[in-house]
Design a protein around this motif. Structure first.
Motif, PDB file in Angstrom:
ATOM      1  N   GLY A 275      16.202   6.630  -4.500  1.00 31.67           N
ATOM      2  CA  GLY A 275      15.074   7.540  -4.392  1.00 31.67           C
ATOM      3  C   GLY A 275      13.737   6.851  -4.321  1.00 31.67           C
ATOM      4  O   GLY A 275      12.770   7.413  -3.819  1.00 31.67           O
ATOM      5  N   VAL A 276      13.670   5.620  -4.795  1.00 30.11           N
ATOM      6  CA  VAL A 276      12.384   4.922  -4.766  1.00 30.11           C
ATOM      7  C   VAL A 276      12.065   4.503  -3.332  1.00 30.11           C
ATOM      8  O   VAL A 276      12.901   3.934  -2.644  1.00 30.11           O
ATOM      9  CB  VAL A 276      12.412   3.687  -5.694  1.00 30.11           C
ATOM     10  N   ASN A 277      10.846   4.826  -2.900  1.00 28.72           N
ATOM     11  CA  ASN A 277      10.483   4.472  -1.527  1.00 28.72           C
ATOM     12  C   ASN A 277       9.114   3.816  -1.419  1.00 28.72           C
ATOM     13  O   ASN A 277       8.565   3.636  -0.353  1.00 28.72           O
ATOM     14  CB  ASN A 277      10.551   5.705  -0.620  1.00 28.72           C
ATOM     15  N   ALA A 278       8.561   3.453  -2.591  1.00 28.97           N
ATOM     16  CA  ALA A 278       7.274   2.749  -2.585  1.00 28.97           C
ATOM     17  C   ALA A 278       7.252   1.764  -3.747  1.00 28.97           C
ATOM     18  O   ALA A 278       7.977   1.937  -4.728  1.00 28.97           O
ATOM     19  CB  ALA A 278       6.122   3.737  -2.709  1.00 28.97           C
ATOM     20  N   ALA A 279       6.414   0.728  -3.595  1.00 30.04           N
ATOM     21  CA  ALA A 279       6.328  -0.257  -4.675  1.00 30.04           C
ATOM     22  C   ALA A 279       4.895  -0.735  -4.845  1.00 30.04           C
ATOM     23  O   ALA A 279       4.182  -0.954  -3.859  1.00 30.04           O
ATOM     24  CB  ALA A 279       7.233  -1.440  -4.365  1.00 30.04           C
ATOM     25  N   ILE A 280       4.497  -0.833  -6.104  1.00 27.72           N
ATOM     26  CA  ILE A 280       3.232  -1.496  -6.404  1.00 27.72           C
ATOM     27  C   ILE A 280       3.625  -2.859  -6.972  1.00 27.72           C
ATOM     28  O   ILE A 280       4.363  -2.940  -7.960  1.00 27.72           O
ATOM     29  CB  ILE A 280       2.394  -0.742  -7.448  1.00 27.72           C
ATOM     30  N   ILE A 281       3.166  -3.868  -6.290  1.00 25.94           N
ATOM     31  CA  ILE A 281       3.621  -5.221  -6.646  1.00 25.94           C
ATOM     32  C   ILE A 281       2.466  -5.992  -7.275  1.00 25.94           C
ATOM     33  O   ILE A 281       1.444  -6.238  -6.636  1.00 25.94           O
ATOM     34  CB  ILE A 281       4.144  -5.956  -5.392  1.00 25.94           C
ATOM     35  N   PHE A 282       2.655  -6.365  -8.549  1.00 26.94           N
ATOM     36  CA  PHE A 282       1.654  -7.162  -9.269  1.00 26.94           C
ATOM     37  C   PHE A 282       2.137  -8.608  -9.290  1.00 26.94           C
ATOM     38  O   PHE A 282       3.227  -8.889  -9.756  1.00 26.94           O
ATOM     39  CB  PHE A 282       1.487  -6.635 -10.693  1.00 26.94           C
ATOM     40  N   ARG A 283       1.309  -9.483  -8.784  1.00 19.59           N
ATOM     41  CA  ARG A 283       1.790 -10.854  -8.614  1.00 19.59           C
ATOM     42  C   ARG A 283       0.689 -11.852  -8.963  1.00 19.59           C
ATOM     43  O   ARG A 283      -0.477 -11.642  -8.640  1.00 19.59           O
ATOM     44  CB  ARG A 283       2.201 -11.043  -7.145  1.00 19.59           C
ATOM     45  N   GLY A 284       1.090 -12.963  -9.625  1.00 16.79           N
ATOM     46  CA  GLY A 284       0.177 -14.101  -9.801  1.00 16.79           C
ATOM     47  C   GLY A 284       0.334 -14.979  -8.578  1.00 16.79           C
ATOM     48  O   GLY A 284       0.428 -14.481  -7.466  1.00 16.79           O
ATOM     49  N   GLY A 285       0.416 -16.276  -8.759  1.00 17.35           N
ATOM     50  CA  GLY A 285       0.501 -17.148  -7.592  1.00 17.35           C
ATOM     51  C   GLY A 285       1.880 -17.656  -7.263  1.00 17.35           C
ATOM     52  O   GLY A 285       2.044 -18.380  -6.284  1.00 17.35           O
ATOM     53  N   ARG A 286       2.874 -17.324  -8.084  1.00 20.85           N
ATOM     54  CA  ARG A 286       4.154 -18.022  -7.954  1.00 20.85           C
ATOM     55  C   ARG A 286       5.344 -17.132  -7.598  1.00 20.85           C
ATOM     56  O   ARG A 286       6.252 -17.574  -6.895  1.00 20.85           O
ATOM     57  CB  ARG A 286       4.502 -18.708  -9.291  1.00 20.85           C
ATOM     58  N   ALA A 287       5.340 -15.902  -8.130  1.00 16.90           N
ATOM     59  CA  ALA A 287       6.551 -15.085  -8.043  1.00 16.90           C
ATOM     60  C   ALA A 287       6.904 -14.788  -6.588  1.00 16.90           C
ATOM     61  O   ALA A 287       6.036 -14.532  -5.754  1.00 16.90           O
ATOM     62  CB  ALA A 287       6.367 -13.789  -8.819  1.00 16.90           C
ATOM     63  N   VAL A 288       8.199 -14.860  -6.287  1.00 23.24           N
ATOM     64  CA  VAL A 288       8.667 -14.620  -4.923  1.00 23.24           C
ATOM     65  C   VAL A 288       9.051 -13.142  -4.807  1.00 23.24           C
ATOM     66  O   VAL A 288       9.942 -12.658  -5.514  1.00 23.24           O
ATOM     67  CB  VAL A 288       9.894 -15.501  -4.626  1.00 23.24           C
ATOM     68  N   VAL A 289       8.333 -12.428  -3.923  1.00 18.70           N
ATOM     69  CA  VAL A 289       8.591 -10.994  -3.775  1.00 18.70           C
ATOM     70  C   VAL A 289       9.987 -10.804  -3.184  1.00 18.70           C
ATOM     71  O   VAL A 289      10.312 -11.369  -2.143  1.00 18.70           O
ATOM     72  CB  VAL A 289       7.533 -10.352  -2.856  1.00 18.70           C
ATOM     73  N   PRO A 290      10.845 -10.030  -3.880  1.00 17.96           N
ATOM     74  CA  PRO A 290      12.208  -9.854  -3.379  1.00 17.96           C
ATOM     75  C   PRO A 290      12.235  -8.940  -2.152  1.00 17.96           C
ATOM     76  O   PRO A 290      11.263  -8.242  -1.863  1.00 17.96           O
ATOM     77  CB  PRO A 290      12.935  -9.204  -4.559  1.00 17.96           C
ATOM     78  N   GLU A 291      13.353  -8.960  -1.481  1.00 19.10           N
ATOM     79  CA  GLU A 291      13.542  -8.060  -0.348  1.00 19.10           C
ATOM     80  C   GLU A 291      13.640  -6.642  -0.895  1.00 19.10           C
ATOM     81  O   GLU A 291      14.375  -6.393  -1.856  1.00 19.10           O
ATOM     82  CB  GLU A 291      14.833  -8.429   0.380  1.00 19.10           C
ATOM     83  N   LEU A 292      12.875  -5.708  -0.306  1.00 28.20           N
ATOM     84  CA  LEU A 292      12.819  -4.348  -0.847  1.00 28.20           C
ATOM     85  C   LEU A 292      13.343  -3.373   0.198  1.00 28.20           C
ATOM     86  O   LEU A 292      12.582  -2.840   1.006  1.00 28.20           O
ATOM     87  CB  LEU A 292      11.384  -4.004  -1.257  1.00 28.20           C
ATOM     88  N   LYS A 293      14.660  -3.139   0.139  1.00 29.75           N
ATOM     89  CA  LYS A 293      15.276  -2.256   1.146  1.00 29.75           C
ATOM     90  C   LYS A 293      14.888  -0.810   0.914  1.00 29.75           C
ATOM     91  O   LYS A 293      14.969  -0.321  -0.213  1.00 29.75           O
ATOM     92  CB  LYS A 293      16.796  -2.400   1.073  1.00 29.75           C
ATOM     93  N   GLY A 294      14.468  -0.164   1.979  1.00 35.44           N
ATOM     94  CA  GLY A 294      14.162   1.256   1.887  1.00 35.44           C
ATOM     95  C   GLY A 294      12.802   1.563   1.289  1.00 35.44           C
ATOM     96  O   GLY A 294      12.453   2.711   1.069  1.00 35.44           O
TER      97      GLY A 294
END
Lengths: 475, 157, 427
Positions: A382-401
């Motif tokens: 059901g999730v179809n949006a993301a707010i991504i909080f990131r510093g300088g290092r974290a690798v954003v995962p693949e977000l299907k859908g």
């Protein structure tokens, strides 16, 4: 504790402690070149020779353990004469190119020459010169400046665990080198430059960038992995020029890996998004004002079911502020942490090498777990949006859908082209904070430079978000 | 990678291995044995020795380059090493060196274009009572004179 | 011309191509009877016998051998090693070579006894790389000894086992320094180690180790055969036992090896009576009395008893008993330049004063010899030598500095003639 006498002062020592350390414990400096507390003792440079009562010859302080009742003189005429002589020997073949040497200003050879050497030179012979072969991308070698202390060789063998830096030939022709111009293989090559007491091994990254006396130094903690090595950010006029290790015997001793050392480079990367930006459709990200970007970010979530992804490269303070914010303004939104692919919990973290590196390539995985946040595995139904909080290092995962993405923090343009909005945040160098390393050790670090461009600290961004309610959106 | 060193090399090393408590101790014998086969020690050979012993090739190089007997450059078929240390100098070894330089038209450390002779100056060979002395490949020649040296050299094919 | 008529240990067998066989050794020499005797003795008794003999190290330092053996710990978790220093690299020295090629079994037997005395089952002979023939001959003798049951497991039916391996160096003077030698044995650069720890605590492969010279070890079977007291009485001087192999080279009529009682002759007697005087009957200019690292003596200083203490008293040393004789027609500046070039070439390069100082001295001496000297160079040379002497990691620095100081002090006029005349007066 047993006691010895150094320059007339009674000094306590731990059994086994050498005279350089014992003297230093009461502020008496015995100059050294080859001695390094993290490496084996070789007593080669002879700079630390001191007088010990009842011993006819001068003794090297680095290789002499203090003994009960030992009477040591570090400033006698004989000692001073030897120091002058060693300085003279070391300089007869040194190019004295301090004006163009990056080590100048933090050079042991320069400093000891000033303090312990003579102000004139007796040699008229031709100086020894070498042709330098390359050593790979990290280290610039200038063998002519070398004083053959062999710290680098010992570092390679004893700490980095690789016998790649060697002395070839012998005697006056001895050259310190890798063979046939091979690049250094170790991931710890930067340390070769740190421990070099001259400008013989300098960092290519730092070469000719800044005279060291202009650099301001701020103690910090490396955000490169979950070990949390102690280091120092060195900057001038809000530009970071380099990071160097800071001694912490319980965490990283004297060392730093190259990944951690050069991690700072993204701070000034031209691709870093430093202005609030919104999606311009096919035109890609477009710069805008903060107020408009916040509104765009909020409105992009209208009618969507979002989740929050929080990088384990954020500080404890940031995440706590975020949690409060979410409770108040986006309650019920699922929240997960992300950082290193495959390392979704501290259980999956572990040593990445036998030296310092950890598998978790973010610094605060442990801290985020302490705050009760779970690792991101897959997009909840059901999730179809993301707010991504990131510093300088974290690798954003693949977000299907997930069709809608809002980024808050440090992002690079190429990685964020499909985002609906970017609210630029700060890197570790631009903020204060606390992180917990893999052992649960709590470490605080200080802001070294002001936020770059239009970027803002997270609490400020959250405030803007919260206060933008009057303009639009659901909160 | 195909092996450059012979089976005999590995057989000899296998015989020596139990004589030392550490495999690195085989390094000097291995370099000697390899040089016996190839005349000098090109980087590939040293790399193979490093692989055999289990050490970084740089470690092989640092050791090999410390010792003057390991040829890190090719040498001629006949490798002349004339001692010019004190005792030999006192007994006229410089004359021998000058004679060879002229005879071969090369300087110290050089090899004749036909790769036949390499001329080197050697430190004390431990044959001071029979000075001047030289090594010709592995053999000592002592009590040398210019005439005696010529006789030896002219007899070489 | 004199020849020594008294008892000698080695020299009567030299130059005899038959002497190296086990057969000869059994018929004409000791024939491993001393090993048999020693293996029935206690370790302490052997060491005491060696102490009684006044045998002093023949490599150069002259340290009492029995005392050295006594330093080895009785119990050790790590294996102990006995290493023979056959590097023989001090210029002027050529005695060990003859022991190895003519009487190799004396050395092997000495090592068996030494190994047993210090509780070691593994021995190495570190031989200089250039001695290829001696390497082969030693290996042949060792094979003979293995076949006859003198080496290997349960030697002569006892519980004692001893393996012996010849390890070749590859051209480095510094491997004659015992810790440089041990590094070389371990497959490393022959760089001397920081001491302490001394080899007796942590030597080869980190085990307690004794390093002895060839002649030292080869003397052991004689001591066990006839007793320490007999050996000590072979000498003519207190504190030193036995005979000594003296190597004389340079400008004498009869260069070569002489075996004489320790302290049995003065340098003058050695040069004029035994070696027949100076080549072409020229005048004597100088004598280097103990290998090229020994400070030089002038022609007036040779009425000294040729042994350790008398030479020490006049500021030089006996070293490896290598006497180099220089006649009046040879340039002293050229000579010291050559000597210094050697030490600069052989400096391992680890420690600052030796690495930088030896080459610096060589450069200055080269300038003076070639007519580019300056008045202040002599003071500078003395000062550099002083800054090296006693301040280096191993003794090579002293070996380079001592000769330079002594040449400049004793033959100052020769240097000044070069500097003022702007050329070598002999050239």
């Amino acid at each position: 504790m047993p006691k010895c006498i150094i320059d007339g002062r009674e000094v306590e020592f731990k059994p086994g402690q050498n005279l350089v350390e014992v003297a230093a414990s009461v502020g008496i400096e015995i100059p050294v070149f080859c001695y390094h507390p993290g490496l084996t003792v070789v007593a080669q440079c002879r700079m630390c020779a001191i007088e010990i009562e009842k011993m006819p010859k001068l003794q090297t302080a680095c290789s002499t353990p203090a003994a009960e009742g030992m009477v040591v003189k570090t400033k006698s005429d004989r000692v001073k004469q030897n120091q002058k002589s060693v300085m003279e020997f070391l300089l007869i073949n040194h190019p004295l190119d301090c004006p163009i040497c990056d080590k100048s200003g933090e050079c042991d050879l320069q400093d000891n020459s000033y303090k312990y050497g003579d102000s004139y030179m007796r040699t008229t012979e031709e100086r020894r010169t070498y042709m330098d072969l390359d050593m790979g991308p990290v280290i610039q070698k200038s063998m002519n400046r070398c004083i053959h202390c062999t710290r680098c060789i010992r570092f390679g063998q004893e700490i980095a665990g690789i016998h790649e830096m060697v002395a070839v030939q012998r005697g006056n022709n001895t050259e310190i080198t890798t063979i046939d111009g091979r690049p250094l293989e170790t991931d710890y090559a930067g340390n070769y430059s740190d421990i070099c007491p001259t400008g013989s091994l300098t960092l290519k990254d730092f070469r000719f960038k800044k005279r060291v006396w202009y650099l301001k130094k701020t103690p910090t903690v490396c955000e490169g992995c979950s070990r949390g090595c102690n280091m120092e950010i060195q900057q001038d006029a809000n530009t970071v020029y380099r990071c160097v290790p800071r001694t912490n015997m319980e965490i990283n001793k004297y060392w730093l890996c190259d990944e951690g050392r050069f991690n700072y480079q993204y701070i000034h990367d031209a691709a870093r998004v430093l202005n609030p930006a919104v999606s311009g459709g096919t035109a890609g990200l477009q710069m805008t004002e903060w107020s408009q970007a916040v509104v765009a970010a909020r409105s992009s979530l209208d009618g969507k079911k979002p989740m929050v992804l929080v990088g384990s490269d954020l500080t404890q303070e940031e995440v706590q502020a975020l949690q409060q914010f979410l409770n108040k303004h986006l309650s019920g939104t699922p929240i997960f942490h992300f950082g290193t692919p495959g390392v979704t919990s501290t259980q999956k973290d572990g040593a990445a090498d036998p030296i310092l590196k950890r598998k978790s390539k973010t610094a605060n995985l442990n801290g985020l777990e302490k705050l009760g946040i779970k690792g991101f595995e897959s997009v909840p139904s059901g999730v179809n949006a993301a707010i991504i909080f990131r510093g300088g290092r974290a690798v954003v995962p693949e977000l299907k859908g997930v069709g809608t993405k809002v980024g808050v923090g440090v992002f690079n343009k190429p990685d964020a082209e499909d985002f609906h909005a970017i609210l630029p945040g700060t890197s570790f160098a631009e903020k204060d904070g606390t992180i917990f390393n893999f052992e649960g050790r709590e470490q605080k670090f200080k802001r070294a430079i002001l936020p770059q461009g239009q970027s803002k600290n997270l609490p400020e961004i959250l405030m803007l978000w919260a206060n933008s309610g009057a303009v639009g959106g659901a909160a | 990678m195909a092996k450059l060193l012979s089976e005999n090399f590995y057989k000899e090393m296998g015989k020596l291995e139990p004589r030392y408590p550490s495999k690195v101790a085989l390094l000097l014998p291995a370099l000697h044995e390899a040089q016996k086969e190839t005349g000098w020690l090109p980087p590939e050979i040293m790399e193979e020795i490093g692989t055999y012993i289990g050490i970084h090739p740089a470690q092989v190089r640092e050791v090999a380059s410390f010792y003057t007997m390991y040829n890190l450059k090719p040498v001629g078929k006949y490798h002349l090493k004339i001692c010019t240390n004190v005792a030999c100098c006192l007994r006229g070894s410089e004359e021998l060196v000058d004679h060879c330089k002229k005879k071969f038209g090369i300087e110290l450390g050089e090899t004749t274009p036909d790769k036949k002779f390499t001329l080197m100056e050697e430190e004390c060979l431990g044959a001071c009572g029979t000075a001047p002395a030289m090594m010709l490949n592995d053999d000592y020649h002592e009590n040398l004179t210019v005439q005696g040296l010529d006789k030896i050299l002219d007899g070489l094919k | 011309m004199e020849t020594y008529k008294g008892e000698t240990l080695f020299i009567q067998h030299f130059k005899n191509e038959e002497a190296r066989s086990l057969d000869y050794y059994k018929k004409k020499m000791i024939g491993y009877e001393s090993a048999k005797k020693a293996l029935a003795m206690s370790q302490d008794d052997i060491i005491n016998e060696v102490k009684k003999s006044n045998l002093r190290g023949r490599g150069g330092a002259g340290f009492p051998t029995g005392t050295k053996w006594g330093f080895i710990p009785k119990q050790s978790a790590k294996p102990k090693y006995l290493v023979c220093n056959a590097d023989e690299s001090e210029p002027g020295t050529f005695k060990d070579r003859d022991i190895m090629r003519y009487t190799p079994h004396t050395l092997i037997e000495g090592m068996i006894i030494g190994g047993f005395a210090i509780g070691s089952n593994v021995g190495y002979i570190y031989i200089r790389g250039e001695y290829t023939r001696e390497f082969t001959l030693l290996n042949e003798a060792i094979d003979e000894a293995y076949k006859a049951g003198y080496l290997g497991k349960n030697i002569l039916g006892t519980q004692f086992s001893f393996d012996l391996t010849v390890h070749r160096g590859a051209g480095a003077y510094i491997c004659g320094e015992e810790t440089g030698l041990l590094n070389s044995l371990e497959g490393k650069r022959g760089e001397p180690r920081v001491k302490p720890p001394f080899p007796a605590q942590s030597g080869a492969f980190a085990g307690p180790t004794i390093v002895n010279n060839v002649e030292t070890l080869a003397s052991i079977p004689f001591i066990i055969q006839k007793g320490g007291e007999w050996f000590s009485k072979l000498s003519k001087i207190e504190k030193s036992g036995g005979t000594r192999l003296l190597g004389v080279s340079g400008h004498v009529k009869k260069p070569g090896l002489y075996e004489l009682p320790a302290g049995g002759v003065t340098l003058r007697q050695l040069i004029y009576d035994y070696c027949g005087g100076i080549l072409n009957d020229r005048k004597l200019k100088a004598v280097i009395p103990g290998g090229s690292s020994a400070p030089v003596l002038t022609a007036d200083e040779i009425d000294v008893i040729y042994d350790i203490e008398p030479l020490q008293k006049i500021g030089t040393m006996m070293g490896s008993a290598a006497v180099m004789v220089v006649s009046e027609d040879y340039c002293m500046v050229k000579l010291i330049q050559r000597i210094t070039k050697f030490y600069a070439h052989e400096s391992c390069g680890q420690c600052t004063p030796c690495r930088e100082g030896c080459k610096w001295m060589e450069d200055i001496l080269h300038r003076i010899e070639h007519g580019h000297g300056r008045e202040q160079d002599l003071a500078l040379l003395l000062s550099i030598a002083d800054n090296i002497n006693g301040k280096t990691l191993c003794a090579l620095g002293d070996a380079a500095a001592g000769p330079v100081s002594s040449f400049v002090k004793k033959f100052r006029g020769d240097f000044e003639a070069h500097i003022r005349g702007k050329k070598c007066p002999n050239a």
